[in-house]
Design a protein around this motif. Structure first.
Motif, PDB file in Angstrom:
ATOM      1  N   GLY A 274     103.466  53.277  63.693  1.00  8.00           N
ATOM      2  CA  GLY A 274     104.742  53.711  63.994  1.00  8.00           C
ATOM      3  C   GLY A 274     104.801  52.790  62.660  1.00  8.00           C
ATOM      4  O   GLY A 274     105.391  54.151  61.213  1.00  8.00           O
ATOM      5  N   THR A 295      97.905  59.092  61.324  1.00 10.16           N
ATOM      6  CA  THR A 295      99.192  59.231  61.963  1.00 10.16           C
ATOM      7  C   THR A 295      99.969  57.657  61.329  1.00 10.16           C
ATOM      8  O   THR A 295      99.573  57.517  62.175  1.00 10.16           O
ATOM      9  CB  THR A 295      99.267  60.170  63.368  1.00 10.16           C
ATOM     10  OG1 THR A 295      99.104  60.859  64.056  1.00 10.16           O
ATOM     11  CG2 THR A 295     101.164  59.789  63.492  1.00 10.16           C
ATOM     12  N   GLN A 297     104.060  56.902  60.206  1.00 11.33           N
ATOM     13  CA  GLN A 297     105.289  57.085  60.599  1.00 11.33           C
ATOM     14  C   GLN A 297     105.915  56.675  59.614  1.00 11.33           C
ATOM     15  O   GLN A 297     107.006  57.590  59.051  1.00 11.33           O
ATOM     16  CB  GLN A 297     106.290  57.049  62.092  1.00 11.33           C
ATOM     17  CG  GLN A 297     105.963  58.042  63.400  1.00 11.33           C
ATOM     18  CD  GLN A 297     106.623  57.842  64.011  1.00 11.33           C
ATOM     19  OE1 GLN A 297     107.773  56.465  63.740  1.00 11.33           O
ATOM     20  NE2 GLN A 297     106.344  58.130  65.786  1.00 11.33           N
ATOM     21  N   SER A 298     105.548  55.383  58.904  1.00  8.17           N
ATOM     22  CA  SER A 298     106.216  54.793  57.963  1.00  8.17           C
ATOM     23  C   SER A 298     105.559  54.302  56.998  1.00  8.17           C
ATOM     24  O   SER A 298     104.889  53.629  57.801  1.00  8.17           O
ATOM     25  CB  SER A 298     107.238  53.995  57.970  1.00  8.17           C
ATOM     26  OG  SER A 298     107.461  53.199  59.117  1.00  8.17           O
ATOM     27  N   GLY A 323     107.885  61.754  61.490  1.00 10.56           N
ATOM     28  CA  GLY A 323     107.912  61.635  63.054  1.00 10.56           C
ATOM     29  C   GLY A 323     108.768  61.060  63.575  1.00 10.56           C
ATOM     30  O   GLY A 323     109.589  62.058  64.062  1.00 10.56           O
ATOM     31  N   ASP A 324     109.519  59.657  62.518  1.00 12.08           N
ATOM     32  CA  ASP A 324     111.044  59.297  63.035  1.00 12.08           C
ATOM     33  C   ASP A 324     111.753  59.750  61.571  1.00 12.08           C
ATOM     34  O   ASP A 324     111.930  59.361  60.764  1.00 12.08           O
ATOM     35  CB  ASP A 324     110.656  57.257  62.735  1.00 12.08           C
ATOM     36  CG  ASP A 324     111.314  56.591  62.704  1.00 12.08           C
ATOM     37  OD1 ASP A 324     112.547  57.013  62.474  1.00 12.08           O
ATOM     38  OD2 ASP A 324     111.740  55.800  63.806  1.00 12.08           O
TER      39      ASP A 324
END
Length: 443
Positions: A274, A295, A297-298, A323-324
Motif C-alpha cells: 500500500g 504493485t 499505491q504510494s 490504486g488509492d
C-alpha cells in the motif's frame, strides 16, 4: 402385484447400490441391468405424466441408469482431479466459517461428500481437499458447540504433512482467540499460503504471542497481511516475517525500508504494498532483485532522499502503480530516480483524485511522479504489450471539460512504447474509450 408396488419394492435396493457404488461387475450383470432399464422405460411410457406411478418409475429408472454411468468407473486419481476442479471454481473453494454469517461450517467440499458413499470415501481419503480453511471472526459471539469439533475433524482429514492454505480475519477487539483460530495457528508450520486481516496491525501479536525463534514457517510462500487501519502501523513487528519464510509473494499495507532487512527471501517474485517508505524505489528494486510483479499505491521518502542509487531491474514484467485515489497518498516526486526496467511488458496506472481543472492540467508537469514514470519507461527501452490507465473519468465529466479528460489520456500515452491494440483506459481499448468520450461530450 401392481406396477407401482413393483417399483416401490425395487427402489430401496437400488438406492443402497447407488450410495455404495455397487455397480454391475460382469458383462452378464450389465446386460441384465440394461434389460431392466429398457423395461422401466417401456413401463414409463404407459404411465400418466406426473402421476404417482410415473414419479415412482422415474426414480427407479434414474437409479438404474446411474449405476451404468461412466463416472462410476473412473479411477480414484481422475475423480480426485474432478473434485479439485469443482472446488477451485467454487465461490467457497475451501472450508469456511464466519461468526457473522453462519453458525456452522460451509464449503463445496461438504456437498461432494453427500452424493454417495463412494464419493464420500474418495473425498475423505484425499488430504488436499481439506487443506484450504477460512475463518472470519467478527464478533464476541463464540462458535456453536458443533463448529469447533467439526473443524478439528476437518483439519485431521488434511493429514499431518499436507501444506495448508489459510485465511484468517480477526476483526474483534478482544485479546483472546476462539478455538477455531487457535487450531489453525498451531499448524502454522504447515502453512504454504496465508491471508491475514486485522482491525489493527498490532493484533498480529494475538495470533503469534511468541519470539520469532520459537516457530518457523518452512513452507510459507504466499503471505498477505492486511489491516483496515494501516496508517496506525508505523513499524509494527511482524513475527512471521521475522522467522524468514521462503516467500515468493508478499502483500502488506505498509512497508518501511528500515524493515526490509527482516525479509530475507531473495526469491520474492510478487510484491504488493500500500505505502512504501524509503530512500527511493531504486533501492526497493535492489533489495528484491527477483521481483516480477510490483504493485505500489504510494511512496514516501524516508531517510536521506539524496542517497539514491542506480538500479537496472531486469526481472520486472508487470508494474501496477496507484490504486488509492487520495491526493495525500501518491508516489512522491523523485521516487523513480535511477530506475530502469528493460523487461517491463505490462503497466497499470491509477490516477489520484483530480478534483478540479488545476489538478488535471498539472498532472503532466515535468516534475510530477507520473512524468517521471513515463521517463523510466522511455529510457528503459522496454517493449510494452499492455498499458492501462485508470482515471475514473465518468466521475469528473461534470466538473471538468470533457476535452481536458481526453487530453489527459492523450498525454499519458504520448511517447509510450506500446501499440494501439495494447492501449487501454479503464480496461477499455483506447480507441473505443475515446470514441465514447467524444460521443458523450457531444450529447
Amino acid at each position: 402385484m401392481s406396477l407401482i408396488s413393483t417399483y416401490r419394492a425395487l427402489y430401496p435396493e437400488l438406492l443402497v447400490k447407488s450410495r455404495h457404488n455397487d455397480i454391475p461387475d460382469s458383462p452378464v450383470a450389465r446386460d441384465r441391468l440394461r434389460a431392466l432399464i429398457a423395461q422401466a422405460r417401456s413401463d414409463l411410457q404407459t404411465c400418466l405424466i406426473g402421476s404417482t406411478t410415473w414419479r415412482q418409475v422415474s426414480r427407479v429408472l434414474e437409479l438404474q441408469e446411474s449405476l451404468l454411468a461412466p463416472i462410476r468407473t473412473l479411477p480414484s486419481e481422475v475423480l480426485t482431479e474432478i473434485f479439485q476442479a469443482v472446488l477451485e471454481t467454487s465461490s467457497k473453494p475451501g472450508i469456511a466459517y464466519s461468526s457473522q454469517e453462519s453458525t456452522k461450517l460451509s464449503g463445496r467440499i461438504f456437498l461432494l461428500t453427500w452424493i454417495c458413499f463412494w464419493w464420500r470415501d474418495e473425498a475423505l481419503s484425499c488430504h488436499t481437499l481439506w487443506s484450504r480453511i477460512m475463518v472470519n471472526d467478527y464478533s464476541k459471539a463464540l462458535p456453536t458447540s458443533t463448529v469447533t469439533p467439526f473443524l478439528t475433524e476437518c483439519i485431521l482429514r488434511s493429514g499431518v504433512s499436507v501444506p495448508l492454505s489459510i485465511e484468517i480475519s480477526l476483526l474483534r477487539y478482544e485479546n483472546t482467540l476462539p478455538a477455531v483460530i487457535t487450531m489453525l495457528v498451531a499448524r502454522a508450520h504447515r502453512w504454504t499460503q496465508a491471508a491475514l486481516t486485522f482491525s489493527f496491525p498490532p493484533q498480529i501479536d494475538i495470533l503469534f504471542p511468541f519470539k520469532p525463534s520459537s516457530t518457523h514457517f518452512p513452507l510459507l510462500e504466499d503471505l498477505s497481511v492486511r489491516s483496515y487501519h494501516y496508517r496506525t502501523t508505523g513499524r509494527v513487528p511482524n513475527p512471521i516475517l521475522e522467522s524468514h519464510p521462503p516467500l515468493q509473494k508478499l502483500e502488506l499495507c505498509d512497508l518501511s525500508e528500515s524493515y526490509t532487512d527482516v525479509i530475507k527471501s531473495q526469491n520474492l517474485k510478487i510484491l504488493k504494498v500500500g505505502c512504501y517508505s524509503g530512500v527511493s524505489l531504486a533501492r526497493l528494486l535492489y533489495i528484491f532483485p527477483c521481483l516480477e510483479f510490483l504493485t505500489l499505491q504510494s511512496f514516501k521518502f524516508e531517510g536521506n532522499s539524496g542517497a539514491y542509487q542506480v538500479t537496472c531491474q531486469s526481472s520486472i514484467l508487470t508494474l501496477d502503480i496507484g490504486g488509492d485515489r487520495s491526493n495525500e497518498d501518491k508516489v512522491e516526486n523523485g521516487a523513480w530516480t535511477g530506475v530502469t526496467l528493460p523487461t517491463l511488458t505490462k503497466l497499470d496506472v491509477t490516477l489520484p483524485d483530480l478534483i478540479d481543472h488545476h489538478h488535471w492540467e498539472a498532472a503532466y508537469e515535468a516534475d510530477t511522479s507520473l512524468s517521471e514514470l513515463k521517463e523510466v519507461v522511455k529510457r528503459s527501452k522496454c517493449a510494452l504489450q499492455r498499458v492501462n490507465l485508470i482515471m475514473y473519468a465518468e466521475q469528473y465529466e461534470r466538473l471538468v471539460q470533457p476535452q481536458l479528460i481526453l487530453q489527459t489520456a492523450d498525454k499519458f500515452f504520448e511517447g509510450l512504447p506500446v501499440k494501439a491494440e495494447g492501449s487501454f483506459v479503464e480496461n477499455e481499448s483506447l480507441k473505443k474509450w475515446m470514441e465514447g468520450q467524444r460521443s458523450s461530450s457531444e450529447v
